[in-house]
Design a protein around this motif. Structure first.
Motif, PDB file in Angstrom:
ATOM      1  N   THR A 211       0.840  -1.197   0.000  1.00 32.92           N
ATOM      2  CA  THR A 211       0.000   0.000   0.000  1.00 32.92           C
ATOM      3  C   THR A 211       0.872   1.243   0.000  1.00 32.92           C
ATOM      4  O   THR A 211       0.636   2.197  -0.748  1.00 32.92           O
ATOM      5  N   ARG A 212       1.890   1.223   0.843  1.00 34.64           N
ATOM      6  CA  ARG A 212       2.802   2.356   0.937  1.00 34.64           C
ATOM      7  C   ARG A 212       3.474   2.623  -0.415  1.00 34.64           C
ATOM      8  O   ARG A 212       3.583   3.757  -0.857  1.00 34.64           O
ATOM      9  N   LEU A 213       3.889   1.535  -1.071  1.00 32.53           N
ATOM     10  CA  LEU A 213       4.551   1.680  -2.368  1.00 32.53           C
ATOM     11  C   LEU A 213       3.594   2.263  -3.407  1.00 32.53           C
ATOM     12  O   LEU A 213       3.934   3.196  -4.130  1.00 32.53           O
ATOM     13  N   LEU A 214       2.389   1.699  -3.461  1.00 35.57           N
ATOM     14  CA  LEU A 214       1.462   2.082  -4.525  1.00 35.57           C
ATOM     15  C   LEU A 214       0.779   3.424  -4.280  1.00 35.57           C
ATOM     16  O   LEU A 214       0.523   4.171  -5.213  1.00 35.57           O
ATOM     17  N   LYS A 215       0.469   3.715  -3.016  1.00 36.70           N
ATOM     18  CA  LYS A 215      -0.290   4.938  -2.752  1.00 36.70           C
ATOM     19  C   LYS A 215       0.580   6.105  -2.351  1.00 36.70           C
ATOM     20  O   LYS A 215       0.140   7.242  -2.353  1.00 36.70           O
ATOM     21  N   LEU A 216       1.825   5.830  -1.955  1.00 34.99           N
ATOM     22  CA  LEU A 216       2.683   6.938  -1.527  1.00 34.99           C
ATOM     23  C   LEU A 216       3.972   7.039  -2.342  1.00 34.99           C
ATOM     24  O   LEU A 216       4.213   8.030  -3.019  1.00 34.99           O
ATOM     25  N   GLU A 217       4.778   5.974  -2.290  1.00 38.76           N
ATOM     26  CA  GLU A 217       6.132   6.111  -2.825  1.00 38.76           C
ATOM     27  C   GLU A 217       6.160   6.307  -4.345  1.00 38.76           C
ATOM     28  O   GLU A 217       6.828   7.226  -4.840  1.00 38.76           O
ATOM     29  N   LEU A 218       5.449   5.459  -5.066  1.00 36.74           N
ATOM     30  CA  LEU A 218       5.496   5.600  -6.528  1.00 36.74           C
ATOM     31  C   LEU A 218       4.860   6.903  -7.012  1.00 36.74           C
ATOM     32  O   LEU A 218       5.471   7.605  -7.817  1.00 36.74           O
ATOM     33  N   PRO A 219       3.661   7.259  -6.523  1.00 43.15           N
ATOM     34  CA  PRO A 219       3.124   8.546  -6.990  1.00 43.15           C
ATOM     35  C   PRO A 219       4.046   9.711  -6.655  1.00 43.15           C
ATOM     36  O   PRO A 219       4.259  10.592  -7.489  1.00 43.15           O
ATOM     37  N   ALA A 220       4.624   9.701  -5.445  1.00 40.57           N
ATOM     38  CA  ALA A 220       5.490  10.816  -5.054  1.00 40.57           C
ATOM     39  C   ALA A 220       6.751  10.848  -5.904  1.00 40.57           C
ATOM     40  O   ALA A 220       7.316  11.908  -6.153  1.00 40.57           O
ATOM     41  N   ILE A 225      10.916  10.043 -11.626  1.00 42.38           N
ATOM     42  CA  ILE A 225      10.932   8.916 -12.555  1.00 42.38           C
ATOM     43  C   ILE A 225      10.814   9.417 -13.999  1.00 42.38           C
ATOM     44  O   ILE A 225      11.561   9.001 -14.882  1.00 42.38           O
ATOM     45  N   PHE A 226       9.918  10.369 -14.216  1.00 41.59           N
ATOM     46  CA  PHE A 226       9.760  10.887 -15.578  1.00 41.59           C
ATOM     47  C   PHE A 226      10.975  11.698 -16.022  1.00 41.59           C
ATOM     48  O   PHE A 226      11.324  11.692 -17.206  1.00 41.59           O
ATOM     49  N   ALA A 227      11.611  12.374 -15.082  1.00 41.49           N
ATOM     50  CA  ALA A 227      12.843  13.074 -15.436  1.00 41.49           C
ATOM     51  C   ALA A 227      13.880  12.051 -15.903  1.00 41.49           C
ATOM     52  O   ALA A 227      14.611  12.282 -16.877  1.00 41.49           O
ATOM     53  N   GLY A 228      13.934  10.905 -15.228  1.00 41.13           N
ATOM     54  CA  GLY A 228      14.835   9.824 -15.636  1.00 41.13           C
ATOM     55  C   GLY A 228      14.487   9.291 -17.009  1.00 41.13           C
ATOM     56  O   GLY A 228      15.373   9.076 -17.847  1.00 41.13           O
ATOM     57  N   ALA A 283      12.708  14.377 -31.089  1.00 43.44           N
ATOM     58  CA  ALA A 283      11.330  13.901 -31.020  1.00 43.44           C
ATOM     59  C   ALA A 283      11.118  13.004 -29.806  1.00 43.44           C
ATOM     60  O   ALA A 283      10.140  13.147 -29.069  1.00 43.44           O
ATOM     61  N   VAL A 284      12.069  12.088 -29.570  1.00 49.21           N
ATOM     62  CA  VAL A 284      11.925  11.168 -28.443  1.00 49.21           C
ATOM     63  C   VAL A 284      11.993  11.936 -27.120  1.00 49.21           C
ATOM     64  O   VAL A 284      11.188  11.723 -26.211  1.00 49.21           O
ATOM     65  N   PHE A 285      12.943  12.874 -27.051  1.00 52.44           N
ATOM     66  CA  PHE A 285      13.089  13.696 -25.856  1.00 52.44           C
ATOM     67  C   PHE A 285      11.808  14.497 -25.609  1.00 52.44           C
ATOM     68  O   PHE A 285      11.271  14.538 -24.505  1.00 52.44           O
ATOM     69  N   GLY A 286      11.307  15.103 -26.687  1.00 49.69           N
ATOM     70  CA  GLY A 286      10.083  15.899 -26.585  1.00 49.69           C
ATOM     71  C   GLY A 286       8.886  15.063 -26.179  1.00 49.69           C
ATOM     72  O   GLY A 286       8.071  15.473 -25.358  1.00 49.69           O
ATOM     73  N   LEU A 287       8.817  13.845 -26.735  1.00 47.81           N
ATOM     74  CA  LEU A 287       7.710  12.950 -26.409  1.00 47.81           C
ATOM     75  C   LEU A 287       7.668  12.683 -24.905  1.00 47.81           C
ATOM     76  O   LEU A 287       6.614  12.748 -24.276  1.00 47.81           O
ATOM     77  N   PHE A 288       8.841  12.426 -24.326  1.00 44.92           N
ATOM     78  CA  PHE A 288       8.859  12.105 -22.895  1.00 44.92           C
ATOM     79  C   PHE A 288       8.642  13.347 -22.028  1.00 44.92           C
ATOM     80  O   PHE A 288       8.087  13.255 -20.941  1.00 44.92           O
ATOM     81  N   GLY A 289       9.055  14.502 -22.532  1.00 46.64           N
ATOM     82  CA  GLY A 289       8.739  15.735 -21.833  1.00 46.64           C
ATOM     83  C   GLY A 289       7.227  15.932 -21.789  1.00 46.64           C
ATOM     84  O   GLY A 289       6.648  16.268 -20.744  1.00 46.64           O
ATOM     85  N   TRP A 290       6.593  15.650 -22.906  1.00 48.15           N
ATOM     86  CA  TRP A 290       5.147  15.803 -22.993  1.00 48.15           C
ATOM     87  C   TRP A 290       4.436  14.787 -22.090  1.00 48.15           C
ATOM     88  O   TRP A 290       3.501  15.124 -21.362  1.00 48.15           O
ATOM     89  N   LEU A 291       4.928  13.539 -22.119  1.00 48.70           N
ATOM     90  CA  LEU A 291       4.333  12.506 -21.266  1.00 48.70           C
ATOM     91  C   LEU A 291       4.434  12.894 -19.786  1.00 48.70           C
ATOM     92  O   LEU A 291       3.487  12.705 -19.020  1.00 48.70           O
ATOM     93  N   LYS A 293       4.532  15.858 -18.577  1.00 44.77           N
ATOM     94  CA  LYS A 293       3.574  16.929 -18.329  1.00 44.77           C
ATOM     95  C   LYS A 293       2.175  16.359 -18.131  1.00 44.77           C
ATOM     96  O   LYS A 293       1.445  16.756 -17.227  1.00 44.77           O
ATOM     97  N   VAL A 294       1.816  15.399 -18.989  1.00 45.79           N
ATOM     98  CA  VAL A 294       0.496  14.779 -18.884  1.00 45.79           C
ATOM     99  C   VAL A 294       0.375  14.033 -17.555  1.00 45.79           C
ATOM    100  O   VAL A 294      -0.644  14.102 -16.865  1.00 45.79           O
ATOM    101  N   ALA A 295       1.449  13.331 -17.168  1.00 47.38           N
ATOM    102  CA  ALA A 295       1.372  12.467 -15.989  1.00 47.38           C
ATOM    103  C   ALA A 295       1.424  13.251 -14.681  1.00 47.38           C
ATOM    104  O   ALA A 295       0.648  12.977 -13.764  1.00 47.38           O
ATOM    105  N   VAL A 296       2.327  14.210 -14.557  1.00 49.74           N
ATOM    106  CA  VAL A 296       2.492  14.876 -13.259  1.00 49.74           C
ATOM    107  C   VAL A 296       2.386  16.400 -13.323  1.00 49.74           C
ATOM    108  O   VAL A 296       2.413  17.051 -12.284  1.00 49.74           O
ATOM    109  N   GLY A 297       2.247  16.965 -14.524  1.00 53.57           N
ATOM    110  CA  GLY A 297       2.226  18.421 -14.672  1.00 53.57           C
ATOM    111  C   GLY A 297       1.096  19.072 -13.889  1.00 53.57           C
ATOM    112  O   GLY A 297       1.202  20.217 -13.471  1.00 53.57           O
ATOM    113  N   ARG A 298       0.009  18.316 -13.679  1.00 50.56           N
ATOM    114  CA  ARG A 298      -1.160  18.832 -12.975  1.00 50.56           C
ATOM    115  C   ARG A 298      -0.792  19.263 -11.540  1.00 50.56           C
ATOM    116  O   ARG A 298      -1.246  20.282 -11.046  1.00 50.56           O
TER     117      ARG A 298
END
Ligand SMILES: Nc1ncnc2c1ncn2[C@@H]1O[C@H](COP(=O)(O)OP(=O)(O)O)[C@@H](O)[C@H]1O
Ligand SMILES: [Mg+2]
Lengths: 307, 264
Positions: A211-220, A225-228, A283-291, A293-298
């Motif tokens: 629960t800790r992994l799924l509800k806290l650690e991974l979302p946080a 992770i996306f920067a990686g 393009a690949v770099f931009g794609l992941f930048g966009w992803l 933004k979609v995933a955590v930009g909010r």
């Protein structure tokens, strides 16, 4: 900019500086000090023009230097070393046979890039999550991640060929090895940086490891992770090209094409392929930048890790 | 990073349903020394019953947070006993600790989720709690869009979903401006009056302590122990005017005095 209380003398001085004839050395910025609102507006307009003009000017200058080298430095017999920009378009981009080689090669390199990246993401995240859940595991496995980063992959290339052949699988393996480390380290760092207070909240309510992994650690950890992912995405293109250069069996990717055009002194074709390869990287770099933004930009302000 | 041990060895928990006046927290001769030799608490006795609003005031660093960490089981006492007779504990930190990727409603639902409540029960509990703290209409907002006061309300609502018998507050309004703080004081009094939980509230504001509590404990500087106890005679319907009465000023004066004595 406008001062509220000043002596008559000061006002006088400001006024004289404002009048063009008495201030021959005053540059436009200095004149702005007195007539605040008006000059400020036009100043901002001037800045906007500079903002869009400067990049164009720099680009034009670079192209100019390029033409100068082609036509002034190189003698006609050696112009294949740096063909004029327009000839790349006319002789390579609009050349059917060339594009018939470049486009399929681009397709194959895209396949290698994304296969390698996908495998690196899966292995890297599992690796990092395993390390994050237990100190002994971290202590046993982290040195290998560091080793992966420190050993020049090129030193392992002959071994990879030796074991896995000189075709697609080996190209993908190079790609995975080059792009793995940022995913491992960023995921681990992201998980380990979770706020202590939040951990205590989960502890207070007897949250299980999962629960800790799924509800806290991974979302946080998602922003890290996306920067990686984004760093690895750029590296996986490098991996795909490098893999190509060493493992030449099977249908050629962009790397093989680059080498072939170089060997045959086909300047225009070589430059076109370089530009296509660069575009793939962007393009690949931009794609992941966009992803990201979609995933955590909010909820995550990405400008914080722009540096 | 691994989790700290979930329960203190000296903590005793039971799951008896509680009525007004039932003991929910008892400390007897509790002491805490950290491995580095810091003695944070010494000989602390205290009781909290349902319907008690017990406030601890003390200088910073005297061991107030440590007290709550022991009560909640986050950290074990070195000696003495801490006994909790509450089915559920609410713990409100100074920092609202909202998960930034979750909306207000999702944040409020978190604890019910962790305790395995059904989807519908979780949803209903969250809506009720959001209503209680006055966050209706803000359910979909993310924490970053909330003011400090609203974050605190969301944090309070999150604990309310569990309907705790014992509420622990660690300087919850310490980071808020005066006006927001006083408004939240009033809302918490109202909640306390309607729910009747037992509360152990930490603050370094004497005025807040006297205004909120049924009982004020004054703690000395380190090692922290309770040097004075004041019963607060005001009834449950307190209004901001109370702060301007002579009785209030007198009691606040006594508490301040005790605080200064304990500190020196
Ligand atoms: N984990 C720890 N290790 C060592 N000392 C600690 C630890 N936690 C708190 N302390 C010390 O114990 C004392 C009491 O801390 P705390 O309970 O946080 O004080 P308060 O909440 O009253 O400001 C402080 O002097 C603090 O530095
Ligand atoms: Mg504290």
């Amino acid at each position: 900019m406008t001062t509220t209380a000043h002596s008559p003398e000061e006002t006088l001085v400001t006024a004289t500086v404002d009048t063009p004839p008495t201030a021959p050395t005053a540059d436009p910025v200095l004149t702005g000090a007195g007539t605040a609102p008006l000059v400020k507006r036009s100043g901002r307009g001037r800045k906007r023009v500079t903002d869009s003009l400067l990049p164009i000017a720099v680009f034009a200058a670079l192209i100019g230097v390029w033409y100068a080298i082609t036509y002034l430095v190189l003698d006609p017999g050696r112009r294949f070393l740096m063909p004029a920009p327009h000839t790349i378009i006319t002789d390579a981009l609009f050349d059917g046979p060339t594009m018939d080689k470049v486009l399929p090669a681009l397709g194959r390199s895209i396949v290698v890039t994304f296969t390698g990246l996908a495998i690196a993401i899966v292995i890297g995240m599992v690796w990092a999550i395993a390390m994050s859940q237990s100190r002994p595991v971290e202590r046993s496995l982290f040195p290998y991640a560091v080793a992966l980063q420190c050993i020049p992959i090129l030193a392992l290339v002959p071994l990879i060929g030796f074991w896995f052949g000189y075709d697609f699988p080996s190209r993908v393996i190079v790609c995975v090895m080059i792009s793995l480390f940022p995913i491992v380290s960023n995921t681990l760092f992201g998980i380990q940086s979770v706020d202590r207070g939040m951990h205590e909240l989960f502890t207070l309510h007897n949250a299980s490891r999962t629960t800790r992994l799924l509800k806290l650690e991974l979302p946080a950890a998602m922003p890290a992770i996306f920067a990686g992912f984004r760093i690895s995405a750029g590296l996986s293109v490098v991996g795909a090209i490098v893999g190509d250069l060493f493992f030449k069996q099977g249908d050629p990717g962009l790397g093989i094409l680059l080498d072939n055009f170089r060997a045959r002194l086909q300047g225009q074709e070589l430059f076109l392929t370089i530009i296509v390869t660069a575009a793939l990287g962007f393009a690949v770099f931009g794609l992941f930048g966009w992803l990201a933004k979609v995933a955590v930009g909010r909820w995550y302000d990405q400008s914080r890790d722009a540096g | 990073m691994s989790a700290p041990a979930p329960t203190a060895p000296s903590a005793v928990r039971s799951a008896v349903p509680k009525g007004h006046g039932d003991l929910v927290l008892r400390f007897r001769d509790v002491a805490k020394a950290f491995p580095d030799g810091t003695v944070a608490l010494e000989g602390v006795d205290l009781d909290v019953r349902r319907g008690d609003f017990v406030t601890v005031v003390g200088p910073s660093g005297c061991g107030k947070s440590t007290l709550l960490r022991i009560a909640s089981g986050l950290s074990p006492a070195t000696s003495g006993t801490s006994q909790v007779d509450a089915k559920r504990i609410g713990y409100v930190f100074q920092d609202a600790t909202l998960l930034p990727w979750r909306s207000v409603k999702k944040n409020v639902e978190l604890l019910a989720e962790l305790h395995g409540l059904s989807k519908t029960a979780t949803h209903q509990a969250a809506l009720d709690a959001i209503e209680l703290v006055g966050l209706r209409g803000h359910e979909k907002k993310l924490p970053r869009a909330l003011s400090g006061g609203m974050k605190m309300r969301a944090s309070l609502a999150r604990s309310l979903t569990l309907d705790p018998d014992l509420f622990l507050f660690d300087e919850p309004f310490g980071a808020l401006d005066e006006i927001t703080r006083e408004r939240l004081n009033d809302e918490l009094i109202r909640l306390f009056a309607s729910k009747g939980f037992g509360a152990l509230f930490i603050t370094h504001s004497v005025s807040e302590a006297v205004y909120m509590s049924t009982k004020v404990l004054v703690m000395s500087g380190r090692p922290g122990h309770i040097v004075d106890t004041f019963e607060v005679p005001f009834g449950p319907d307190r209004t901001p005017e109370l702060r301007f009465t002579p009785e209030f000023a007198e009691l606040a004066g006594k508490v301040s005095h005790a605080l200064r004595e304990g500190h020196s």
